[in-house]
Motif scaffolding. Structure first.
Motif, PDB file in Angstrom:
ATOM      1  N   TYR A  60       0.752  -1.217   0.016  1.00  0.00           N
ATOM      2  CA  TYR A  60       0.053  -0.041   0.139  1.00  0.00           C
ATOM      3  C   TYR A  60       0.809   1.383  -0.066  1.00  0.00           C
ATOM      4  N   PHE A  61       2.003   1.260   0.831  1.00  0.00           N
ATOM      5  CA  PHE A  61       2.565   2.410   1.096  1.00  0.00           C
ATOM      6  C   PHE A  61       4.084   2.715  -0.022  1.00  0.00           C
ATOM      7  N   ASN A  62       3.869   1.433  -0.977  1.00  0.00           N
ATOM      8  CA  ASN A  62       4.846   1.284  -1.945  1.00  0.00           C
ATOM      9  C   ASN A  62       6.521   1.165  -1.292  1.00  0.00           C
ATOM     10  N   LEU A  63       6.423   0.468  -0.062  1.00  0.00           N
ATOM     11  CA  LEU A  63       7.631   0.425   0.528  1.00  0.00           C
ATOM     12  C   LEU A  63       8.365  -0.950  -0.006  1.00  0.00           C
ATOM     13  N   TRP A  64       7.770  -1.752  -0.672  1.00  0.00           N
ATOM     14  CA  TRP A  64       8.866  -2.866  -1.204  1.00  0.00           C
ATOM     15  C   TRP A  64       9.959  -2.296  -2.297  1.00  0.00           C
ATOM     16  N   GLU A  65       9.573  -1.400  -2.935  1.00  0.00           N
ATOM     17  CA  GLU A  65      10.547  -0.887  -4.010  1.00  0.00           C
ATOM     18  C   GLU A  65      11.501   0.097  -3.165  1.00  0.00           C
ATOM     19  N   ALA A  66      12.922  -0.426  -3.274  1.00  0.00           N
ATOM     20  CA  ALA A  66      13.739   0.415  -2.441  1.00  0.00           C
ATOM     21  C   ALA A  66      14.088   1.580  -3.423  1.00  0.00           C
ATOM     22  N   ASP A  67      14.127   2.843  -2.907  1.00  0.00           N
ATOM     23  CA  ASP A  67      14.863   3.726  -3.448  1.00  0.00           C
ATOM     24  C   ASP A  67      15.592   4.881  -2.396  1.00  0.00           C
ATOM     25  N   SER A  68      15.933   6.006  -3.025  1.00  0.00           N
ATOM     26  CA  SER A  68      16.989   6.700  -2.161  1.00  0.00           C
ATOM     27  C   SER A  68      16.209   7.812  -1.361  1.00  0.00           C
ATOM     28  N   ARG A  69      14.856   8.090  -1.614  1.00  0.00           N
ATOM     29  CA  ARG A  69      14.069   9.197  -1.171  1.00  0.00           C
ATOM     30  C   ARG A  69      13.772   9.047   0.115  1.00  0.00           C
ATOM     31  N   PHE A  70      13.445   7.755   0.818  1.00  0.00           N
ATOM     32  CA  PHE A  70      13.049   7.710   1.844  1.00  0.00           C
ATOM     33  C   PHE A  70      13.784   6.604   2.631  1.00  0.00           C
ATOM     34  N   THR A  71      14.738   6.940   3.452  1.00  0.00           N
ATOM     35  CA  THR A  71      15.565   6.255   3.755  1.00  0.00           C
ATOM     36  C   THR A  71      16.231   6.701   5.296  1.00  0.00           C
ATOM     37  N   ALA A  72      16.749   5.816   6.008  1.00  0.00           N
ATOM     38  CA  ALA A  72      17.096   6.057   7.274  1.00  0.00           C
ATOM     39  C   ALA A  72      18.600   5.242   7.856  1.00  0.00           C
ATOM     40  N   LYS A  73      19.273   5.866   8.752  1.00  0.00           N
ATOM     41  CA  LYS A  73      20.342   4.868   9.105  1.00  0.00           C
ATOM     42  C   LYS A  73      19.940   3.875  10.218  1.00  0.00           C
ATOM     43  N   VAL A  74      18.931   4.282  11.030  1.00  0.00           N
ATOM     44  CA  VAL A  74      18.125   3.221  11.931  1.00  0.00           C
ATOM     45  C   VAL A  74      16.744   3.262  11.682  1.00  0.00           C
ATOM     46  N   ILE A  75      16.469   2.034  11.670  1.00  0.00           N
ATOM     47  CA  ILE A  75      15.020   1.401  11.368  1.00  0.00           C
ATOM     48  C   ILE A  75      14.421   0.534  12.380  1.00  0.00           C
ATOM     49  N   THR A  76      13.604   0.765  13.209  1.00  0.00           N
ATOM     50  CA  THR A  76      12.932  -0.376  14.092  1.00  0.00           C
ATOM     51  C   THR A  76      11.686  -0.712  13.719  1.00  0.00           C
ATOM     52  N   ALA A  77      11.169  -1.722  13.700  1.00  0.00           N
ATOM     53  CA  ALA A  77       9.877  -2.368  13.073  1.00  0.00           C
ATOM     54  C   ALA A  77       9.571  -3.552  13.882  1.00  0.00           C
ATOM     55  N   GLN A  78       8.238  -3.666  13.730  1.00  0.00           N
ATOM     56  CA  GLN A  78       7.486  -4.479  14.447  1.00  0.00           C
ATOM     57  C   GLN A  78       6.242  -4.917  13.678  1.00  0.00           C
ATOM     58  N   CYS A  79       5.831  -6.145  13.593  1.00  0.00           N
ATOM     59  CA  CYS A  79       4.661  -6.881  12.768  1.00  0.00           C
ATOM     60  C   CYS A  79       3.571  -6.993  13.339  1.00  0.00           C
ATOM     61  N   ARG A  80       2.850  -6.368  14.383  1.00  0.00           N
ATOM     62  CA  ARG A  80       1.610  -6.793  15.065  1.00  0.00           C
ATOM     63  C   ARG A  80       1.076  -5.748  15.710  1.00  0.00           C
ATOM     64  N   GLN A  81      -0.155  -5.985  15.560  1.00  0.00           N
ATOM     65  CA  GLN A  81      -1.133  -4.909  16.495  1.00  0.00           C
ATOM     66  C   GLN A  81      -1.144  -5.501  17.617  1.00  0.00           C
ATOM     67  N   ASN A  82      -1.155  -4.648  18.631  1.00  0.00           N
ATOM     68  CA  ASN A  82      -1.059  -5.349  20.019  1.00  0.00           C
ATOM     69  C   ASN A  82      -2.432  -5.763  20.508  1.00  0.00           C
ATOM     70  N   THR A  83      -2.536  -7.378  20.266  1.00  0.00           N
ATOM     71  CA  THR A  83      -3.892  -7.994  20.317  1.00  0.00           C
ATOM     72  C   THR A  83      -4.165  -8.278  21.769  1.00  0.00           C
ATOM     73  N   ASN A  84      -3.487  -8.126  22.547  1.00  0.00           N
ATOM     74  CA  ASN A  84      -3.831  -8.347  24.125  1.00  0.00           C
ATOM     75  C   ASN A  84      -4.985  -7.306  24.526  1.00  0.00           C
ATOM     76  N   TYR A  85      -5.030  -6.345  23.982  1.00  0.00           N
ATOM     77  CA  TYR A  85      -6.087  -5.354  24.300  1.00  0.00           C
ATOM     78  C   TYR A  85      -6.513  -4.845  22.978  1.00  0.00           C
ATOM     79  N   ASP A  86      -7.144  -3.781  23.177  1.00  0.00           N
ATOM     80  CA  ASP A  86      -7.928  -3.417  21.925  1.00  0.00           C
ATOM     81  C   ASP A  86      -7.082  -3.178  20.817  1.00  0.00           C
ATOM     82  N   ILE A  87      -7.598  -3.428  19.560  1.00  0.00           N
ATOM     83  CA  ILE A  87      -6.976  -2.945  18.353  1.00  0.00           C
ATOM     84  C   ILE A  87      -7.064  -1.418  18.261  1.00  0.00           C
ATOM     85  N   VAL A  88      -5.931  -0.661  18.544  1.00  0.00           N
ATOM     86  CA  VAL A  88      -5.702   0.876  18.394  1.00  0.00           C
ATOM     87  C   VAL A  88      -4.515   1.239  17.560  1.00  0.00           C
ATOM     88  N   ARG A  89      -4.550   1.971  16.755  1.00  0.00           N
ATOM     89  CA  ARG A  89      -3.161   2.481  16.391  1.00  0.00           C
ATOM     90  C   ARG A  89      -2.113   2.613  17.167  1.00  0.00           C
TER      91      ARG A  89
END
Lengths: 547, 368
Positions: free
Chosen positions: B163-192
């Motif tokens: 959706y965000f077109n993040l699979w295609e690498a480019d040099s416009r949207f980059t950083a030297k540190v990226i932290t990531a996580q792949c889950r909504q916290n489902t212990n409680y409510d689904i909230v962004r």
């Protein structure tokens, strides 16, 4: 035969009746010898007996004088239902039976013109105990595994001493990434979360007090459990004051200041600091009332330790000279902190009351950081002597009050800064681990217990009016008496062993409660680990209701 | 269960690498969301490192509310960037109408302000925006900080990447540190807001675990600092403790581990610094965590670190080559993006370690 007048006391007026079977009795006299209340005595009755001596039945009657055991009709020497006679009878010939038709509360007042005094706990049984409607209901499973009570290590320690707010910690970072300080911080001792509550030498027989002190030392030195005992208000034997075991003792001062002359005189000779000082303002079993030691218990050694003559010893209901919380903070706390050069934590013990939160708030906001613990004592605890009307009708349950104090601290972001210690009927069912654990989840740092310790040693008193004669000095178990022949009934070694074993069992049981909620350190304030089957309890304590 | 990951590199890295890192661990998480924090930005944001960037997802109305507030305070926008989205049918994403990344000049009265004052302004502004957008869920403000961008969404991480077109690498949207996580916290409510990484004043934290001392942590933290809010996830507590210990108390990072998983008393007794460690157990007792956890944290100076709960009940591994260090839950993720590395240099930290990656990529193992 003597004429009986309508208002004469009869056995049926008394709370217990002796059931005696003359046909089983061997006249050994053990029961009479053992009854410390002198509630039974031998007497001779004229009895008719039918017999036949020939080969054929030829019944004849004869009258003879027969020795029997007889219950005394007296509101002073009456049966307390302790059951010692039954215990010693080799033939099951005698036992006390509760008398549902007793007129004791009325006739005692009518004849004595004085309030009824007794020991023990509140004897008006209410509904189910609050703690028994609560269960440890948040069980770790699946992705958050339970721990293994046998295999994992657990930190079962609680603070006794003033805890500074984090921003007041005088630590600053150094160049080598460590923290350093040049200032002193208030003394804090980390101790076992169950304190042996304050029972004085005087209220207890010297052998019982010695048993408690021995058990405490053994738990520390041999079992690795840093259990502390509180002296109660009544001083401490000089030998203990000058020994290394003083470090396991919390010295109490109450409004009578009994025993403090000796303590102060022993200070230069102390080789260890005491574990703490506990200023007793009030007691949960008889709130608003001071300590009471009846003259019959003020034996020679008690007179010596307390520096008093043989007389009823009444601690005033309040500390003379203290008229405000501020004053108590400034005067008493500072002087006791200073007495041990700010090395020994000083805490306060108050009776749970509708106003406890206000008192706690004032202390937790004290700017001097010198109140090292808030001991909150609820109704349902025991006492050596009190007016029955106080025992039965004054006081405040501990559970909601402890919770209120904890939540008051939470509201201010000050939880843990004055450690909360709770008591008042905890372990009443015999299971202190469960009660202690639930109180800790509700916000207590630890609990203290007194009556249960006596029951470990062999006290047979209960909350249904059995015995409760601690005030008389005639304790049939040798626990709350200063009569040498009664005190020697108690084997201090055996009593100490029972206390030690109970603590070891309780220690395992607390771990068995920590393991399923997946916690290796005490879950202070983890009310989310509890559920209540009673809606009102759940709402009041802010825990989950389940059904 | 969560899977977490962090990439720190000497070169600018595109989020596609973070997606690949996490995608290979998808059997370990539940594919219910994707969130990332990028720090030390490259591409179009590289020239604006010193200025705050707002990361926000919102409605049309939300944009207006936010812009009014920012304008009122005096912030002047100098860069606006929104990802081009592929709104294809069938994508599992619960998308918001707008994803806004805007960089601002400080209000004129703050031009010469001290750094601390500016930092407080940024926090106050974010909290104000969040409060204003909370009603009717007009928007979600994830971060407002210099050189930091946050993106979070509910859905399948693969589809979110598409959706965000993040699979295609480019040099416009980059950083030297990226932290990531792949889950909504489902212990409680689904909230962004419940999806980690969480960010506060330059500090970022994400975790794989369950914090059984959540209630204790939360009750204590909510009175410690006005920025400690939300608590939609029990993992937010890790961030707030990090922020409190390192920034508010000003203590060195090595004390974070002592706060969250203090040593047992019998070990403390043997230490030279027992006074300090006991003071921590006393005054910060309510910040202790319990339960199984692995935490990855990032400091304002781009230092990256990881540590675990005291019983080591959650996995984590660190792999590296000359120019990149990766911290993640499962080694398959590292195999995916650093296949040529020497796997014998991988670090599986123990329960009493903190692994620290400095800004020049030195990997240090600190024993508690």
């Amino acid at each position: 035969m003597e004429t009986v007048k309508l208002n004469d006391i009869t056995v049926n007026d008394l709370p217990w009746k002796i059931a005696y079977d003359a046909s089983r009795c061997t006249m050994c006299g053990s029961c009479v010898a053992t009854c410390s209340f002198r509630a039974i005595k031998p007497k001779v009755e004229r009895r008719r007996m039918v017999f036949s001596e020939g080969d054929f039945p030829e019944p004849q009657a004869r009258f003879s004088a027969v020795p029997v055991i007889h219950q005394v009709n007296s509101i002073r020497d009456y049966c307390r239902g302790c059951g010692m006679c039954e215990k010693v009878c080799p033939n099951d010939a005698i036992k006390p039976v509760r008398n549902p038709d007793t007129r004791h509360p009325i006739v005692t007042r009518c004849l004595g013109g004085d309030s009824i005094k007794r020991g023990g706990r509140k004897n008006l049984e209410g509904s189910t105990r609050t703690l028994d409607t609560i269960r440890v209901g948040r069980i770790s499973q699946m992705t958050d595994p339970s721990l293994d009570a046998q295999r994992h290590t657990f930190d079962l320690l609680a603070p006794f001493g003033r805890i500074l707010p984090p921003k007041k910690l005088p630590y600053s970072a150094t160049l080598d990434n460590s923290l350093e300080t040049k200032e002193k911080t208030p003394p804090v001792n980390w101790i076992y979360p169950v304190i042996i509550g304050d029972m004085s030498i005087g209220a207890l027989s010297w052998r019982m007090w010695e048993a408690v002190a021995m058990a405490t030392a053994y738990l520390n030195e041999e079992c690795g459990l840093p259990v502390r005992m509180c002296s109660g208000e009544g001083g401490v034997p000089v030998r203990l004051l000058k020994s290394k075991y003083l470090k396991y003792t919390i010295l109490q001062i109450a409004s009578g200041h009994f025993g403090w002359n000796r303590i102060v005189n022993a200070m230069p000779h102390m080789v260890e600091d005491p574990a703490g000082v506990l200023i007793k303002i009030g007691q949960g079993a008889k709130p608003g009332d001071g300590g009471l030691l009846m003259a019959q218990k003020v034996a020679k050694h008690i007179q010596a330790i307390r520096g008093v003559p043989k007389a009823d010893l009444l601690s005033p209901p309040n500390h003379q000279g203290l008229y405000s919380i501020e004053e108590s903070v400034q005067k008493m706390f500072l002087s006791f902190n200073a007495a041990f050069k700010f090395r020994v934590p000083v805490a306060i013990k108050v009776a749970a009351s509708a106003t406890s939160v206000s008192v706690f708030n004032n202390l937790v906001r004290d700017p001097y950081n010198i109140v090292g613990g808030f001991f909150l004592d609820g109704i349902d605890g025991g006492t050596g002597a009190a007016h029955e009307v106080s025992l039965d009708h004054t006081g405040h349950p501990i559970v909601s009050k402890l919770r209120d104090c904890y939540l008051a601290a939470v509201t201010q972001g000050r939880q843990g800064q004055i450690p909360l210690w709770a008591a008042g009927g905890l372990g009443k069912t015999g299971d202190l681990a469960a009660d202690a654990f639930k109180m800790i989840c509700l916000g207590a740092n630890g609990v203290f217990t007194g009556k249960l310790i006596l029951q470990m040693a062999g006290c047979i008193g209960n909350d249904l009016g059995r015995c409760n004669a601690c005030n008389t000095g005639l304790c049939p178990a040798g626990i709350t008496t200063q009569e040498p022949q009664l005190a020697h009934r108690l084997d201090p070694d055996k009593a100490a062993q029972n206390i030690v074993n109970y603590f070891l069992a309780m220690d395992q049981e607390i771990k068995k409660l920590m393991a399923p909620i997946g916690n290796s350190s005490l879950p202070v304030g983890r009310a989310d680990a509890l559920v209540a089957t009673d809606r009102a309890v759940a709402d009041r304590l802010q825990i989950q209701h389940v059904c | 269960m969560c899977r977490i990951g962090a990439i720190k590199s000497l070169d600018y890295v595109h989020p596609s690498r973070a997606l690949r890192l996490m995608q290979s661990q998808q059997k370990g998480h539940d594919n219910s969301g994707f969130a990332m924090v990028m720090q030390n930005l490259g591409g179009i944001f590289e020239s604006y490192k010193h200025l705050p960037t707002l990361s926000m997802a919102c409605t049309d109305k939300g944009i207006k509310i936010a812009e009014n507030i920012l304008h009122e305070i005096g912030f002047r926008r100098i860069l606006q960037w929104s990802p081009e989205v592929n709104d294809w049918p069938g994508l599992d994403i619960n998308a918001m109408p707008h994803y806004v990344f805007e960089t601002f000049n400080y209000p004129p009265q703050y031009e010469n302000a001290r750094r601390k004052e500016r930092e407080e302004l940024l926090l106050n502004t974010r909290l104000k925006l969040r409060a204003a957008l909370e009603e009717d869920e007009e928007g979600f403000v994830y971060s407002f900080w210099p050189d930091v961008i946050t993106l979070k969404e509910i859905g399948d991480p693969h589809d979110i990447g598409t959706y965000f077109n993040l699979w295609e690498a480019d040099s416009r949207f980059t950083a030297k540190v990226i932290t990531a996580q792949c889950r909504q916290n489902t212990n409680y409510d689904i909230v962004r807001y419940a999806a980690h990484p969480f960010h506060l004043q330059g500090y970022t934290a994400l975790a794989n675990g369950e914090n059984t001392f959540y209630l204790k942590n939360k009750e204590f933290q909510q009175r410690l600092h006005r920025g400690y809010i939300g608590f939609e996830s029990d993992s937010q507590c890790f961030l707030y403790t990090l922020h409190y210990v390192h920034r508010e108390l000003g203590w060195p990072l090595n004390y974070y581990k002592h706060v969250v998983t203090p040593l047992p008393f019998e070990e403390i007794e043997k230490r030279d610094d027992q006074k300090q460690l006991l003071a921590i157990r006393q005054s910060l007792a309510h910040l202790e965590i319990n339960g199984p956890n692995t935490i990855i944290g990032m400091l304002p100076d781009n230092t990256l670190f990881t540590c675990c709960d005291a019983k080591k009940l959650r996995p984590v591994v660190i792999g590296r080559d000359e120019r990149t260090v990766v911290i993640t839950s499962e080694v398959c993720g590292i195999n995916e993006i650093l296949p040529e590395r020497n796997w014998e240099d991988d670090i599986y930290p123990n329960e009493r370690e903190t692994i620290v990656v400095t800004d020049d990529l030195e990997v240090q193992r600190w024993k508690q």
